[in-house]
Enzyme design. Structure first.
Site: not given
Lengths: 694, 694
Positions: A472, A497
């Site tokens: 990420h 997210e």
């Protein structure tokens, strides 16, 4: 011995050069793709240029190929052609995992060897590979007297024929988590767009005219053009800077701490610059050029690399139920809570449980450009790794490790061996890495050459320990999952997210653009599967909401490909819709075949995929903020076979804003001749599992 | 639990602040040294200043103490005094090794707690320690709301009373290997001086007015002033920039890749800024302020740390007999050659044999800013580590490891554990590290904070493996050998290798200045002991020469202190003078006591040292390019004891240029009353071993 070798080497080079100067090469070449749809013309008159046509239409106008070197100091723009090679390549290969089990690699190649005329003594090669759905080209610096080269700038141009509609995010050295903007080329304003994104913590915006790749354009007459790169190895990421008067993009490489772009040891080569072109949007998504331009893996075994679905208490932290840090009093990664997730995973046959916030350091991890934050081996006192390893083993589930580096890549490299040894000890075979924050070594960027090499070191080191990686806040992928198949997925874009990001969040169209942009480079750990849409479950004041229907969340498991798919929501939210959860339980993460049935960037996308070693198919259809009627033909099915389809579709009043949970599940017998009309709600979608009935 | 702690913590700070604002503190303080020779006056009127007097004379005129912070953005120059502490300290401690076995630490301390008035909310402390031979002061940032601070600049000033005679080298971020210049302050021209040094490969000269510490000055009325720093930890090295109109030096910290100076996590503190003052040059050399200002070691065991003498084929490479790289065909680090050195060491009871060029990578190691050069574990095929380990063990000698990083400190940290494990496996307990070349991480410097932390990481990691370190091309020492006694010596100055540097070489005066400058911070791996003076032994065209006499080479073992002393020349050169070699065999590297008998920087130096656990003394006397008569009194000997002195002195016609090999060895009975006149030749010296006769 060695000095003689060196001598021979020099000798050979000299001979070649002497030889070549006696040849006279044409100064212009044209290469047509195997079926002739695409043609590339290269010309070396005053400078070296290339242009690209698609079915006779100009896609890339005459554009320069040049370099600026810092060491030796030289501008490489005027060349003498000293050698010309060409070949035709056609083979088919099998990926370790992916969207299909056979990939054809068919292209014509032209390679020019060039002697710089500026007295730098530099020899350069440019190689073009021309496919029927696009082209790739790269530079090579063969072995030569100048063994070490410092690249000051790569001056590759992409000159567009018109002021196209463009899907872009701001050019940035450190983040790619922006929402996509859709404007004409002439309307690009990256700085203004970036300023609208307060939810992105670390930004290094290049300037108003700089955008990132993969970049998608659509011409007035319906041509789709995607510019990106393939095989980004030992080189910085390429962004694009637009010269608006001429509508010409020029490569903008991400600099290091002192402004250099790349340090090369010859023989060396750049990544491939790719241009995918089609008059059919589905063919852009079906293109395998980027994978084909990457090297096959050199791993001797790959049986330890396993596509998987996983759950995790990650979303608890985002919606305010729990925290990463222990000191808050509501620490998510505690033994009891993780057992709960292990039970949930085990009950529904999910492979893994991701645990974030398990290790000491979260009290003071972000925003201080601190070098030593985590050691990646010390658990919080309320997290019993040993007990949970035993418990998960007994439940047939694997714990998934989390290594947040807070951007201190350097410190991660110090600990990597110990961290991976710990994973081996506790039977963990997958790690999620994170790079939230400004990079250390200070002055480097998430996308600069040093970090590109870092991500590769992590992938290779992980492979040595038979560990799979999902990274990420890392560089966006360029097809390296062919070469490093254990580097299975990256985030490297605006993921799920951001549904919880107050400012812009995730628009309904976002997931219809991602496949044409970010996903062109490789799998994304998007983390779909949210079943609770108002995000104020635990904090009533929270105003963020998920802007899809539930059916669309299911469809994303098909439309966003990843061999690692998270089942992102909380168990208690799934318990309310176990019938819908069934699709997520059933849907595979590794495929024998993929058919892009219909697609329009920013509007809609329908994909059908065939499971490996079965005759079962899974279909996902999504739309943007507009509802639409899905006219579905099942002609992708085998003739003469019967199938049962379970259709997960939006309910009558379904709407992302007002009624996201409204869905209908119905069973239908279908075959190759079946045609169906299905309504997709605003921000909605449809997921179908299609199983052969014997 | 933790949050309550944090809360309590904040509470305490608040209470202190609330409390302090009700007190009214004087705005000026004076601290006198224990015997009153030195007084420091601190004043906080418009800004915070200090001044220093020695026996009533002004040494440092009113000079500002200030800071510039990048985060939070603030200039700390105007303060409110919120707390004042003072104490008297007097104790005596025993170093693990060194120049004497007891060191007294006696000072008066004043500490001011300051609240910044610029609304930054920053609290700062300044602490002064006043000794009879100088002062030290440092800044501290106590625990406070701003936990993380980025230092933009430290603005510490040293305002001199007059245009003193100064011994200086150019201020430089990457090298301290310059020859010393002797000029008035107003005549400092660092850029011109640096340009005269083609033999220094990597330079980052700060500017015409910047010089390095330790800096020595001599006033018109015979006062000696030395400015340096102590306990350089987690902070960049301090250089000095002179404002010529006001004759005021200001601290110039070495920046990182992006121009910041230091990243601090509070509570934090700077190194001590030291000013040593005396009207007697010998007292400057005898000062132990810098050691006293360093922290005692936290090592639980130190018995594995052993001062030693060692030989090595290093000089073969410098004079052209051999090479580091294998490919030349005259590779020095081959098994047979090293056995020869082991035999030589064993025969003369030297402890170790340093082997450089033993590992793969030297063919292509320098000048390309290359990150991965050496792996520190792979030997050249002609070097049999296993066989040599067995052979050296049988001969009672230890191999000494060499880790050249080529400036790629990062790569060294990647390999450090494996490299030290290899040393443990092969029974090696000492490593010589090297940092030749531009630093990686790129943009960092040999003296920037990141590298300062790197050297410490190496020292601490080495300690974990019970390994002793001698570092080359590293930052100049600041007394850290008290805290890290296994970091035994550094080069960090112009060492003996420069005898072979064509441009400036090493002048006869150089070794009379080193003790007053570089050596103030700690031991130097100078590598003395050259017995062959014309360096064209193996390459007739070579014009370099050693500008000392042989007797002076012996004396250097006493005048340049190091617990690691190399016996630098080739065995074949020692074989010609085995009688003189005897002094090097006899002279210790660890001492019970040290007496500086006479000294004048740039002219001459005579030191007597007493061996540990014996009544034997060793004396070294050196002169510059001028011959002189050494009037020697033996009154440092014990009364009533008889001694035999072996005197190694320059021969009648001895002269560094024409007759360096001319020396005389004579024995004399001496006692406390003995006085001798000994002639020192131009560039000459004298070495004496004095043993008690029972």
């Amino acid at each position: 011995m060695l000095p003689q070798l060196t001598f021979m080497h020099k000798l050979i080079i000299t001979v070649l050069v002497l030889f070549s100067v006696h040849l006279v090469f044409s100064q212009s070449y044209t290469v047509n793709s195997p079926a002739g749809t695409i043609s590339v013309s290269i010309s070396n008159t005053s400078t070296l240029t290339y242009q690209v046509n698609y079915k006779g239409k100009s896609v890339i106008k005459s554009s320069q190929l040049a370099f600026k070197l810092t060491k030796p100091e030289a501008t490489l723009a005027n060349f003498e052609i000293t050698k010309v090679d060409s070949l035709v390549h056609d083979d088919t290969w099998t990926p370790v995992w992916g969207e299909m089990n056979k990939i054809r690699n068919h292209y014509k190649e032209l390679s020019l060897t060039l002697a710089d005329k500026s007295q730098s003594g530099i020899t350069l090669k440019v190689g073009f590979r021309v496919f029927d759905d696009g082209i790739g080209f790269r530079y090579e610096f063969p072995s030569q007297t100048n063994k070490y080269i410092i690249v000051g700038d790569e001056l590759t141009q992409f000159s567009l024929a018109d002021d196209h509609k463009t899907f872009w995010i701001p050019g940035d050295y450190d983040t790619n988590e922006y929402l996509y903007n859709t404007t004409r080329l002439s309307e690009i304003d990256a700085v203004t767009a970036a300023n609208k994104e307060p939810d992105i913590a670390v930004k290094s915006v290049i300037g108003p005219d700089a955008v990132q790749t993969p970049l998608l354009m659509k011409t007035a007459d319906g041509l789709y053009i995607n510019i990106h790169e393939a095989a980004l190895i030992n080189y910085p990421a390429m962004h694009l800077n637009l010269d608006k008067p001429t509508l010409t993009f020029q490569s903008h490489l991400v600099p290091d701490a002192i402004g250099n772009k790349a340090y090369l040891e010859n023989p060396s080569r750049t990544p491939w610059r790719t241009i995918i072109i089609s008059d059919n949007a589905t063919e852009v998504l079906a293109s395998k050029i980027i994978l084909n331009l990457n090297e096959p893996t050199s791993y001797t075994t790959t049986d330890w690399i396993k596509p998987q679905k996983f759950v995790g208490m990650w979303w608890e932290m985002h919606v305010g139920k729990a925290t990463w840090e222990l000191s808050s009093g509501k620490h998510g990664a505690n033994t009891a809570n993780i057992k709960h997730y292990i039970d949930f995973a085990s009950q529904h046959k999910f492979d893994g449980v991701l645990v974030e916030g398990w290790n000491v350091g979260w009290e003071d991890w972000f925003g201080n450009w601190k070098e030593d934050v985590f050691d990646f081996v010390t658990a919080y006192p309320d997290y019993d790794l040993k007990e949970l390893t035993a418990y998960s083993k007994q439940k047939g589930v694997q714990l998934i490790m989390h290594h947040e580096t807070s951007g201190s890549a350097f410190n991660y490299e110090r600990w990597m061996d110990k961290a991976f040894q710990l994973m081996n000890t506790y039977n963990m075979s997958t790690v999620k890495t994170g790079y939230v924050g400004k990079i250390i070594p200070r002055g480097e960027h998430h996308d600069s050459q040093w970090m590109i090499n870092h991500y590769q070191r992590v992938a290779e080191k992980a492979a040595a320990y038979k560990i799979m990686v999902a990274s990420h806040e890392s560089v966006r992928p360029t097809g390296l999952h062919r070469t490093f198949p254990n580097w299975m997925a990256s985030e490297a874009a605006r993921g799920s997210e951001f549904n919880n990001a107050p400012a812009l969040g995730i628009t309904p169209e976002h997931t219809t653009i991602l496949p044409f942009t970010r996903l062109m480079g490789g799998p994304m750990d998007f983390t779909p599967g949210l079943f609770c849409f108002k995000l104020n479950q635990f904090e009533p004041t929270r105003t963020t909401e998920v802007r899809t229907t539930l059916a669309k969340q299911l469809a994303l498991y098909v439309t966003i490909y990843s061999p690692l798919q998270m089942v992102a929501d909380l168990p208690e939210n799934y318990e309310k819709h176990t019938d819908a959860l069934q699709f997520i339980i059933d849907v595979p993460v590794d495929w024998a075949d993929t058919r892009i049935l219909e697609a329009e960037p920013g509007d809609y996308l329908t994909i059908a995929r065939k499971a490996k070693n079965k005759n079962d198919w899974y279909l996902g259809a999504i739309t943007d903020e507009n509802s639409r009627v899905l006219n579905l033909s099942f002609d992708f099915l085998d003739a003469g076979k019967k199938y049962e389809a379970i259709i997960y579709r939006d309910g009558e009043q379904a709407h992302w804003k007002t009624k996201p949970e409204a869905y209908v599940i119905e069973k239908k017998s279908v075959n190759k001749k079946t045609k169906l009309k299905i309504n997709l709600a605003a921000g909605g979608g449809c997921a179908i599992s299609i199983r052969e009935v014997k």
